[in-house]
Design a protein around this motif. Structure first.
Motif, PDB file in Angstrom:
ATOM      1  N   ASP A 114      26.755  16.205 -39.016  1.00 26.31           N
ATOM      2  CA  ASP A 114      27.520  15.193 -38.282  1.00 26.31           C
ATOM      3  C   ASP A 114      26.589  14.312 -37.451  1.00 26.31           C
ATOM      4  OD1 ASP A 114      29.782  16.320 -39.335  1.00 26.31           O
ATOM      5  OD2 ASP A 114      30.373  17.364 -37.493  1.00 26.31           O
ATOM      6  N   ARG A 115      25.671  14.946 -36.749  1.00 29.90           N
ATOM      7  CA  ARG A 115      24.729  14.187 -35.913  1.00 29.90           C
ATOM      8  C   ARG A 115      23.865  13.261 -36.754  1.00 29.90           C
ATOM      9  NH1 ARG A 115      21.005  17.384 -31.758  1.00 29.90           N
ATOM     10  NH2 ARG A 115      22.939  17.294 -30.558  1.00 29.90           N
ATOM     11  N   LEU A 116      23.381  13.771 -37.881  1.00 33.90           N
ATOM     12  CA  LEU A 116      22.513  12.963 -38.736  1.00 33.90           C
ATOM     13  C   LEU A 116      23.261  11.778 -39.331  1.00 33.90           C
ATOM     14  CD1 LEU A 116      20.607  15.834 -40.566  1.00 33.90           C
ATOM     15  CD2 LEU A 116      19.599  14.182 -38.975  1.00 33.90           C
ATOM     16  N   ALA A 121      23.691   6.131 -39.575  1.00 33.93           N
ATOM     17  CA  ALA A 121      24.601   4.993 -39.680  1.00 33.93           C
ATOM     18  C   ALA A 121      24.382   3.994 -38.556  1.00 33.93           C
ATOM     19  CB  ALA A 121      26.048   5.482 -39.666  1.00 33.93           C
ATOM     20  N   SER A 122      23.783   4.428 -37.449  1.00 36.02           N
ATOM     21  CA  SER A 122      23.556   3.524 -36.317  1.00 36.02           C
ATOM     22  C   SER A 122      22.349   2.635 -36.511  1.00 36.02           C
ATOM     23  CB  SER A 122      23.391   4.331 -35.024  1.00 36.02           C
ATOM     24  OG  SER A 122      22.139   5.013 -35.018  1.00 36.02           O
ATOM     25  N   ARG A 123      21.524   2.932 -37.519  1.00 30.79           N
ATOM     26  CA  ARG A 123      20.345   2.096 -37.759  1.00 30.79           C
ATOM     27  C   ARG A 123      20.771   0.749 -38.314  1.00 30.79           C
ATOM     28  NH1 ARG A 123      16.102   6.318 -40.652  1.00 30.79           N
ATOM     29  NH2 ARG A 123      15.909   7.734 -38.881  1.00 30.79           N
ATOM     30  N   PRO A 124      20.042  -0.311 -37.957  1.00 31.53           N
ATOM     31  CA  PRO A 124      20.399  -1.638 -38.463  1.00 31.53           C
ATOM     32  C   PRO A 124      20.402  -1.674 -39.982  1.00 31.53           C
ATOM     33  CG  PRO A 124      18.805  -1.802 -36.681  1.00 31.53           C
ATOM     34  CD  PRO A 124      18.931  -0.338 -37.020  1.00 31.53           C
ATOM     35  N   GLY A 125      21.488  -2.180 -40.554  1.00 26.71           N
ATOM     36  CA  GLY A 125      21.576  -2.328 -42.005  1.00 26.71           C
ATOM     37  C   GLY A 125      21.836  -1.052 -42.761  1.00 26.71           C
ATOM     38  N   ALA A 126      22.207   0.017 -42.049  1.00 23.10           N
ATOM     39  CA  ALA A 126      22.457   1.284 -42.741  1.00 23.10           C
ATOM     40  C   ALA A 126      23.607   1.128 -43.725  1.00 23.10           C
ATOM     41  CB  ALA A 126      22.775   2.381 -41.729  1.00 23.10           C
ATOM     42  N   PRO A 127      23.423   1.491 -45.026  1.00 22.62           N
ATOM     43  CA  PRO A 127      24.447   1.239 -46.040  1.00 22.62           C
ATOM     44  C   PRO A 127      25.456   2.352 -46.201  1.00 22.62           C
ATOM     45  CG  PRO A 127      22.439   1.975 -47.097  1.00 22.62           C
ATOM     46  CD  PRO A 127      22.167   1.942 -45.600  1.00 22.62           C
ATOM     47  N   ASP A 132      33.980   9.989 -39.604  1.00 24.93           N
ATOM     48  CA  ASP A 132      34.875   9.948 -38.452  1.00 24.93           C
ATOM     49  C   ASP A 132      34.549  11.045 -37.448  1.00 24.93           C
ATOM     50  OD1 ASP A 132      35.596  12.124 -39.901  1.00 24.93           O
ATOM     51  OD2 ASP A 132      37.711  11.565 -40.138  1.00 24.93           O
ATOM     52  N   GLU A 133      33.285  11.566 -37.452  1.00 25.68           N
ATOM     53  CA  GLU A 133      32.927  12.609 -36.520  1.00 25.68           C
ATOM     54  C   GLU A 133      32.889  12.016 -35.118  1.00 25.68           C
ATOM     55  OE1 GLU A 133      30.956  11.498 -38.863  1.00 25.68           O
ATOM     56  OE2 GLU A 133      30.829  12.997 -40.427  1.00 25.68           O
ATOM     57  N   GLY A 134      33.365  12.768 -34.143  1.00 29.35           N
ATOM     58  CA  GLY A 134      33.354  12.273 -32.771  1.00 29.35           C
ATOM     59  C   GLY A 134      32.563  13.184 -31.876  1.00 29.35           C
ATOM     60  N   GLY A 135      32.115  12.632 -30.748  1.00 30.59           N
ATOM     61  CA  GLY A 135      31.455  13.425 -29.740  1.00 30.59           C
ATOM     62  C   GLY A 135      30.038  13.822 -30.060  1.00 30.59           C
ATOM     63  N   VAL A 136      29.408  13.217 -31.099  1.00 29.10           N
ATOM     64  CA  VAL A 136      28.037  13.558 -31.452  1.00 29.10           C
ATOM     65  C   VAL A 136      27.113  12.486 -30.912  1.00 29.10           C
ATOM     66  CG1 VAL A 136      26.458  14.033 -33.347  1.00 29.10           C
ATOM     67  CG2 VAL A 136      28.865  14.687 -33.543  1.00 29.10           C
ATOM     68  N   PRO A 137      26.094  12.847 -30.125  1.00 28.40           N
ATOM     69  CA  PRO A 137      25.221  11.840 -29.547  1.00 28.40           C
ATOM     70  C   PRO A 137      24.487  11.050 -30.619  1.00 28.40           C
ATOM     71  CG  PRO A 137      24.747  14.040 -28.684  1.00 28.40           C
ATOM     72  CD  PRO A 137      25.698  14.190 -29.802  1.00 28.40           C
ATOM     73  N   VAL A 138      24.348   9.765 -30.434  1.00 22.96           N
ATOM     74  CA  VAL A 138      23.587   8.920 -31.333  1.00 22.96           C
ATOM     75  C   VAL A 138      22.319   8.499 -30.611  1.00 22.96           C
ATOM     76  CG1 VAL A 138      23.549   6.758 -32.606  1.00 22.96           C
ATOM     77  CG2 VAL A 138      25.658   8.087 -32.497  1.00 22.96           C
ATOM     78  N   HIS A 139      21.154   8.795 -31.209  1.00 21.29           N
ATOM     79  CA  HIS A 139      19.868   8.488 -30.586  1.00 21.29           C
ATOM     80  C   HIS A 139      19.178   7.391 -31.382  1.00 21.29           C
ATOM     81  CE1 HIS A 139      20.436  12.090 -28.259  1.00 21.29           C
ATOM     82  NE2 HIS A 139      20.609  12.770 -29.365  1.00 21.29           N
ATOM     83  N   SER A 140      18.550   6.493 -30.693  1.00 23.08           N
ATOM     84  CA  SER A 140      17.766   5.465 -31.366  1.00 23.08           C
ATOM     85  C   SER A 140      16.510   6.096 -31.945  1.00 23.08           C
ATOM     86  CB  SER A 140      17.364   4.371 -30.375  1.00 23.08           C
ATOM     87  OG  SER A 140      16.427   4.880 -29.446  1.00 23.08           O
TER      88      SER A 140
END
Length: 271
Positions: A114-116, A121-127, A132-140
């Motif tokens: 879920d985290r991965l 998906a948060s990276r620019p242009g990620a295809p 729909d996972e919630g509550g998982v931290p997104v790190h740059s």
């Protein structure tokens, strides 16, 4: 649609198969581009394939998972597969670096998946979709690199401080022996069984390993910037970022640029 790509590294074939099978079940769109059982093979394949994710066993022959992680130059995100004790697990949790505990359990692996998925998906242009996972931290990616550097600093065995003893190196060539003052050295680099010693004028191969040399050189002058590279900071001319955000070094009197692993980028923040 481009699929996320992963490399799996574990020296126990059974555990490697279990991890692969469970990832197929939990993340069908993940493409496993390589499975390896040796740390050196993991480092080589990561450099060649540039996977999005590397699942690295901590204890492997050749190089440990920590040492492989030190040498990663691209955007590969690391997940450690570990049987480490509570102290080490606290370090993983504190730095929010992904890990999977042996034996691999589906419930814990699902959290990592879920985290991965969300991080990629948060990276620019990620295809690929975030799901729909919630509550998982997104790190740059920059945060990932900083956290990994902190974690490696905690878990890698620290070298015992020694009084530097080397004033010069001896390099044999045929019947001749060259004396190389350490102050003339720009950098040293592992070359399989040898170490390449580079000065502004020449390069030499010597039989001493880079680890042996590092223990005898002044750590204030000679900095490790990669798994197999030490530089003499007295000869550092400039730094720059390339198009992939890698940090590159230029040494005085030498045209070749040297890459800095993510685990050592923090050494240059004040420059």
């Amino acid at each position: 649609m481009t699929r996320p790509r992963a490399l799996l590294a574990d020296d126990e074939p059974h555990l490697l198969r279990v991890l692969q099978d469970r990832l197929h079940e939990l993340w069908p769109e993940l493409e496993i581009v390589a499975t390896v059982q040796h740390g050196l093979a993991a480092a080589e394949q990561i450099e060649r394939l540039q996977p999005d994710i590397a699942f690295l066993d901590i204890q492997m022959p050749g190089l440990t998972g920590l040492e492989v992680a030190q040498g990663i130059e691209g955007a590969t995100r690391v997940v450690f597969v570990t049987a480490y004790d509570e102290h080490a697990l606290n370090a993983f949790e504190h730095e929010a670096v992904d890990y999977v505990l042996k034996p691999v359990r589906a419930e814990r692996l699902q959290l990592t998946v879920d985290r991965l998925r969300r991080a990629l998906a948060s990276r620019p242009g990620a295809p690929w979709p975030a799901g729909d996972e919630g509550g998982v931290p997104v790190h740059s990616l920059q945060a990932d690199a900083t956290q990994l550097a902190k974690l490696l600093a905690q878990l890698m065995p620290s070298a015992t401080p020694v009084q530097p003893t080397l004033r010069h190196l001896r390099a044999s060539h045929g019947s001749s022996t060259h004396i190389i003052p350490v102050e003339d050295i720009l950098y040293l680099q592992s070359d399989e069984k040898y170490t390449l010693v580079r000065t502004a004028a020449h390069e030499y191969l010597i039989r001493s390993s880079i680890m042996e040399l590092a223990s005898q050189l002044d750590p204030q002058r000679f900095w490790q910037v990669h798994r197999g590279t030490l530089i003499n900071v007295d000869h550092l001319l400039s730094t720059r970022r390339d198009d992939n955000a890698r940090l590159l070094l230029r040494m005085r009197g030498h045209e070749r640029e040297l890459p800095v692993s993510r685990a050592y980028v923090h050494l240059f923040k004040a420059m």
